[in-house]
Design an enzyme around this catalytic site. Structure first.
Site, PDB file in Angstrom:
ATOM      1  N   GLY A   6       7.992  37.821  36.909  1.00 41.68           N
ATOM      2  CA  GLY A   6       8.926  38.194  35.854  1.00 41.68           C
ATOM      3  C   GLY A   6       8.232  38.993  34.770  1.00 41.68           C
ATOM      4  O   GLY A   6       7.016  38.926  34.596  1.00 41.68           O
ATOM      5  N   GLY A   9       9.085  41.145  30.712  1.00 46.60           N
ATOM      6  CA  GLY A   9      10.010  41.398  29.613  1.00 46.60           C
ATOM      7  C   GLY A   9       9.306  42.156  28.514  1.00 46.60           C
ATOM      8  O   GLY A   9       8.183  42.654  28.689  1.00 46.60           O
ATOM      9  N   ASP A  66      17.154  30.281  23.562  1.00 49.06           N
ATOM     10  CA  ASP A  66      17.416  31.136  24.720  1.00 49.06           C
ATOM     11  C   ASP A  66      17.841  30.300  25.932  1.00 49.06           C
ATOM     12  O   ASP A  66      17.348  30.496  27.045  1.00 49.06           O
ATOM     13  CB  ASP A  66      16.192  31.979  25.062  1.00 49.06           C
ATOM     14  CG  ASP A  66      16.549  33.223  25.891  1.00 49.06           C
ATOM     15  OD1 ASP A  66      17.759  33.552  25.968  1.00 49.06           O
ATOM     16  OD2 ASP A  66      15.643  33.847  26.461  1.00 49.06           O
TER      17      ASP A  66
END
Length: 453
Positions: A26, A28, A149
């Protein structure tokens, strides 16, 4: 000190002279996540490493970011030690002016993946997930923290029992977004949260404890509907999300709890996680309209007429039939005769299965599972038709012994009131565990369950 942005670590290089990168899992705006192995542990323990990058290239901010990073790491360590619903923090370090967190690797799948793979969840399943996470939020909020989140991507169902685990706290991300305001004071320069799951006050930079409950409520609605807020209708006069039209069979009490959790104004929501938890505990688990009408200890399942395994041979089916009590045999006979004579006997599950032959013909067969057995759990559904479709798809993929059962017929599963789909069943736990690794190559969420009457 100049803050630089390095390229991602490579497998050839050990991070902190210890961790070998296996793959990226992942990325970001604040960095990247990697699956790694700990070369200093005898087991080569796998872990998740988060490489975090400050959002501004300001040398004077580095000491401040460094201090905040260490403080947030200490909080994550404390939370992970007290709950199995948060990944444990193994280590944190700085290398070449990059910040790294080393956390427990949670073996499982995110709720997003679960929905994409199996479709929307039942009310009972969603309620269980909420009841598993709300005590955790209570503990987090007591520390003065707000996650900020919560969304399906940040909740992992841990193997093998499917317990929800909450990941990716927003506080560390905020630290990486620190900058100086016009007065020269440090301030957060970034917005933490995800549109569609983020409360209005959080969207303008003022998150509250109830903001996490809003996000949890929106997550629950996504699990029930399989849709995001952008895919649902909105009342143009009130701004109310018309999510209930996508779940017409939801209970009124459960829907009201979710509606309260996602109110626009914080004053109209649950103010504390324990309030929402208490409200959920007062409502009973829903009973599907398709609940079987057979006696509690009798239910029939699809099983192959022949199986490549000797443990599922014709002889065993005959032996199981002989072990049935007289009233169970009579019930089976009555059902068959009623169906044959057109008397309209209603059986909620499809008890006839299909087995492909070279001529694509089908063979119908009835069998009965024993009083107690181990099984490779695949999935569960409130709707028997969806469960039957899943069973058939497993058989088409080569799992010829795939079947299903009605959970309330077994005492240790009675609270779930769903149709449990399994890939295979066994007489011993060791036999189930022996076959589980191979099945997990097909379904990573599979686990060995036990059912007893």
């Amino acid at each position: 000190m100049q803050i630089v942005t390095n390229t991602p670590p490579t497998p050839e290089k050990l991070l902190n002279n210890r961790y070998r990168i296996l793959q990226s899992i992942g990325s970001g705006g604040f960095g990247e996540k990697f699956l790694a192995e700990d070369t200093q542990m005898p087991s080569g323990r796998r872990c998740v490493i988060k490489q975090l990058k400050p959002s501004v290239n300001r040398p004077e901010l580095y000491p401040l970011i460094q201090e905040q990073f260490r403080r947030e790491a200490a909080i994550l360590e404390k939370l992970g030690e007290k709950s199995d619903r948060i990944p444990r923090l193994y280590a944190y370090f700085e290398e070449e002016e990059q910040f790294y967190l080393v956390q427990e690797w949670i073996e499982g799948e995110t709720l997003t993946t679960r929905i994409q793979r199996l479709g929307r969840l039942s009310e009972t399943e969603v309620k269980e997930i909420l009841l598993g996470l709300l005590p955790l939020l209570h503990r987090i909020h007591k520390q003065g923290l707000i996650h900020r989140d919560i969304k399906p991507d940040n909740i992992i169902l841990r193997h093998p029992m499917g317990k929800p685990v909450l990941i990716d706290f927003g506080a560390v991300k905020e630290t990486m977004g620190t900058m100086l305001n016009s007065q020269g004071s440090p301030t957060a320069s970034i917005l933490i949260g995800t549109p569609g799951f983020m409360a209005s006050e959080q969207a303008v930079g003022y998150p509250l404890y109830s903001s996490d409950l809003y996000s949890l409520g929106m997550t629950a609605i996504y699990l029930l509907t399989g849709k995001t807020i952008k895919e649902m209708n909105i009342d143009r006069e009130t701004g109310k999300i018309l999510w209930r039209e996508n779940v017409p069979d939801i209970s009124q009490s459960f829907a009201e709890i979710l509606d309260k959790a996602i109110q626009f104004y914080p004053r109209d929501r649950f103010s504390k996680s324990e309030e929402m938890f208490a409200a959920l505990k007062t409502i009973p688990s829903p009973i599907p309209k398709t609940e079987p009408s057979l006696p509690p200890s009798t239910i029939f399942f699809p099983k192959p007429l022949q199986s490549p395994k000797t443990s599922h041979s014709k002889f065993k089916l005959f032996k199981q039939f002989k072990q049935l009590k007289d009233w169970q045999k009579a019930t089976l006979f009555g059902i068959l005769m009623g169906a044959f004579l057109g008397l309209g006997v209603a059986i909620p599950l499809k008890i006839l299965f299909q087995q492909k032959s070279s001529q694509a013909s089908t063979v119908d067969q009835l069998s009965n599972l024993p009083m107690s057995f181990y099984f490779i759990a695949d999935s569960a559904f409130n709707d028997p038709e969806n469960a039957e479709q899943k069973r058939q798809s497993l058989q088409e993929k080569g799992y010829s012994d795939a079947g299903l059962f009605w959970s309330p017929n077994y005492s240790n599963w009675s609270q779930y009131k769903s149709y449990k789909v399994y890939g295979d069943w066994f007489e011993t736990k060791s036999a189930c565990e022996k076959n589980l690794p191979k099945y997990r190559e097909f379904n990573p969420s599979a686990y060995c369950g036990f059912a007893t009457k």
